[in-house]
Design a protein around this motif. Sequence first.
Motif, mmCIF file in Angstrom:
data_model
loop_
_atom_site.group_PDB
_atom_site.id
_atom_site.type_symbol
_atom_site.label_atom_id
_atom_site.label_comp_id
_atom_site.label_asym_id
_atom_site.label_seq_id
_atom_site.Cartn_x
_atom_site.Cartn_y
_atom_site.Cartn_z
ATOM 1 N N SER A 1 8.183 0.733 1.925
ATOM 2 C CA SER A 1 7.959 1.132 0.576
ATOM 3 C C SER A 1 9.382 0.892 -0.254
ATOM 4 O O SER A 1 9.318 0.747 -1.331
ATOM 5 N N SER A 46 2.603 1.731 -3.345
ATOM 6 C CA SER A 46 1.467 2.201 -4.255
ATOM 7 C C SER A 46 1.060 3.665 -3.987
ATOM 8 O O SER A 46 0.876 4.572 -5.034
ATOM 9 N N ARG A 47 0.790 4.123 -2.747
ATOM 10 C CA ARG A 47 0.767 5.462 -2.684
ATOM 11 C C ARG A 47 1.716 6.525 -3.059
ATOM 12 O O ARG A 47 1.606 7.355 -3.419
ATOM 13 N N GLU A 48 3.064 5.883 -2.805
ATOM 14 C CA GLU A 48 3.970 6.818 -3.377
ATOM 15 C C GLU A 48 4.292 6.718 -4.851
ATOM 16 O O GLU A 48 5.411 7.318 -5.264
ATOM 17 N N ASP A 76 5.527 1.097 7.562
ATOM 18 C CA ASP A 76 5.046 2.436 6.681
ATOM 19 C C ASP A 76 5.060 3.391 7.763
ATOM 20 O O ASP A 76 4.109 3.617 8.307
ATOM 21 N N GLU A 103 0.553 -1.199 -0.007
ATOM 22 C CA GLU A 103 0.121 0.100 0.147
ATOM 23 C C GLU A 103 0.912 1.308 -0.037
ATOM 24 O O GLU A 103 0.582 2.503 -0.531
ATOM 25 N N ALA A 104 2.107 1.182 0.619
ATOM 26 C CA ALA A 104 2.629 2.406 0.721
ATOM 27 C C ALA A 104 3.571 2.725 -0.587
ATOM 28 O O ALA A 104 3.634 3.797 -0.899
ATOM 29 N N SER A 149 1.758 5.863 7.134
ATOM 30 C CA SER A 149 0.502 5.542 7.681
ATOM 31 C C SER A 149 0.437 5.557 9.134
ATOM 32 O O SER A 149 -0.530 5.878 9.961
#
Length: 906
Positions: A602, A179-181, A388, A176-177, A391
């Motif tokens: 990440s 993908s977010r970055e 992360d 998720e990290a 988050s």
Amino acid sequence: MTVFIASLFLPKTIHFTLPGTPPRGSRSEKPQPNPRPAPPERQPSLFQPPSITPPHTPTDEKKPSGLFTNEDGLRVHIPTTTAIEEDGVRAPADRSSPTWGGRLDQPMSRANSPPPPSLIQKARNLHQKAKEMGRAGITQPRTLDRSESHERVFAHANWKIVNADQGNGGLRNAAEAASREGKVGDCTWVGTLGMPTDALQGTQQLQDIQDKLATEHDMLSVCPSDKDFDGHYSHFCKQILWPVFHYQIPDNPKSKAYEDHSWKYYVNVNQAFADVIVKNWKRGDVVWVHDYHLLLVPGMVRKKLPEAKICFFLHVAFPSSEVFRCLAVRKQLLEGMLGANLIGFQIHEYTRHFLQTCSRLLSAEATPDGLQLEDRFVDVVNLPIGIDPVSLSQHREEDEVKRWLDTMRERYAGKKLIVARDKLDHVRGVRQKLLSYELFLNKNPEWRDKVVLIQVALSTSEKSELDATVSDIVTRVNSSWANLAYQPVVYLKQDIDYAQYLALLSVADALMITSQREGMNLTSHEYLFCQDGKISEKKHGSLILSEFTGTSSLFGGNELSVNPWDYRACADAIKKALEMGDEEKEMRWTKLYEAVNHHTGSHWFSEILARLDVVYEQQHRHDQTSVPRLSLNTLVQQYNRTERRLFILDFEGTLVSWGPVNQIIPVSPQRTLDVLNDLLLDDRNTIYVMSGRRPEELDRLFRRVPNLGLIAENGCFLRDCGSTEWTEMADADQIRSWKDSVRGILTYYIERTPGAEIEDRRCSLIFHYKSAEDYESATRQALDCASHINDACEDQRVHAIPMEGCVLVEPLDWTKSTAAQRIFSDLRDRMAPDATHTSPVDFLMVVGDGREDEKVFKWANGLGEEGLVEEVVTVSLGTRNTEATATMTQGVSGVLMALQRLGSIA
């Protein structure tokens, strides 16, 4: 390009709304008038109400299994206010994961565990008795062990997709990290639903669930039968793999029965994952397989998709070869992992264990970069996963966390807090921790009434002696030192909600982790991050960390490292943590905090994929089918364009037919000598022949070829062109030192291998076993010998290479490549640049057929890429992947034909 992330459990699961029950977690749900409401959704708390202890309140779920869920120890946070799935249904509250097939809002498992071996004969007797009763006309009533109507209702019940509270939390957060970055593009998860599916097989309900997960959540569901999954997960993974990977070899009588029974189910589940991946794979996609549940998947996918880009990462520890070899299916597991292009581990120790295990059990050649197989190279790296921080920072700002912080400060005012959160199993060392704390209080009475250990223990589904032992220790400590205002141990045998967890990490004065073996403990990362003082006062608390966790190798000694079995040292570490000065605490915490912020989830996720791209390109470029055949016409043109030419030619298998280095060759074939003499007629040509033989052997073999340079013992000796004197490249003192160590090891194995012998060369030792009385046994001894030498003599810059019929032990610092570099350097000193030549060599040709020649190929190609040599030709005669830029399939005759063509020009 799509990245397929294959993990046992998907990040999502399904909850069903059965007839007559309200939607789970619905906000519109109103409390029913009931004088004694049971709060099944209430989170456990560190602070029980000041009233008499009530009886256990029945809940809608069974006890959590714990052992194989969130194995990284990282909390999977699902906020109660924001994790609202479709139509307002919340995801399950965060607690330790329930038993697979144990929820009332999911189907029950139809799998039956295998009977204990002691019952097998009894079952046969009962079966025989039943047959006899049948012959006599006596019928037995049919018993139902489950409610079939209960299962049928799921095929028509309403369902919701919700966040799963089981699986690899560290992997999920890292994905998720990343993908977010924006560090990764399209990701598709491949995994099971985390629930039994036999009750849904063949129904439209299951198809609708799979379709919605695929289209709306990019998740491909794997639905093995309940029997397959139970045998794979509960038996093979839980009873066999998990203990072995954590150095706890199963020794109870049923282990072998479990292994024999459950191996086929492990294979079936892995095959189901591979089939789903193969069905959806497109050229250019990446397959990333995770953890020990799916060790066979890379090999299965490789079999169907030879060109696929595959990565495998093991999140838990990898044991030493002595432990791993206890597995009956050890070779199948290793070969499955080796289907990947890149294999990743948390730390260097696990990487080294894996390389040694493959070298010992599969006779694969281990190098610092990976494993050389017969047809390809597999890169092996270590890169630790992390948390992360972004988050985590957001969740710490929630009001619930701040409320718990205030509560804890008030409750434990004036006390030092040592916190811990572990699964209650033998691997996590909870017993050792409590005994060390008890010893600390006994040795340091001044700290009684001033320190509290808060131990959160995630219970497993099976009652064990450990459970009772830990409870007894807690009771003993509290009964010894507790009073009305003080309790030295707060022991909570269940998980706490996420807000309490973050508040606990923020307010703690020390975190104590005493795992006996753990791949990577991310709780320590979260603790260090929460100690930055942004939501609480800066404490810069100490970290007491077991040296047997993967995390320990990242922190450079700034943690308080302990051996969990050394109770006195652990007790001393507690004392040091509590009495450490502020300046030292801040210095240690700062360095630890920097390490945590560098090794983030990440960074780990994107770095692994970047390395996979690099190694895949290299492996594809070096693949035998991708390397072109040598063009003789192009070679002649390159030869004619140049005037300063250097040839470095392998001897055995290149200029003469292959002969082992221990086999005496009385004379070289006349054709070889004639070809070399023809080339040397042109004084613009310089030729060196490299071999693993002794200098005196090469002198005798090439006495009729004047002006020929020679490299003996794979680079340890060098004789320049036109000279009769040999230069010893190796350090004689260093050679003598490691030989003394290695010779003792070889002697040990010689005594146990009748017919084997040791050949002592000037710079190497060779263990010959081709003439052994029992060749199969000798081969096993030789592999053990090579593994022993590589492990024991790692610091002496020496390595043992298993070869056909022998084990070669030679130094790492002097090779054919180092000899070639010395030759090039000498030529550069003797031949200064002039108006027409800017380099001492403008044509370089290297020809070889063995693995030891690959380093020379790589060095030569590097000279061409850097522009130091105008024309570089590297030719491999082998059939394996190679660094060479060309191949030749005609063998020795093809090489001699090409050299003869060039000699005719001279």
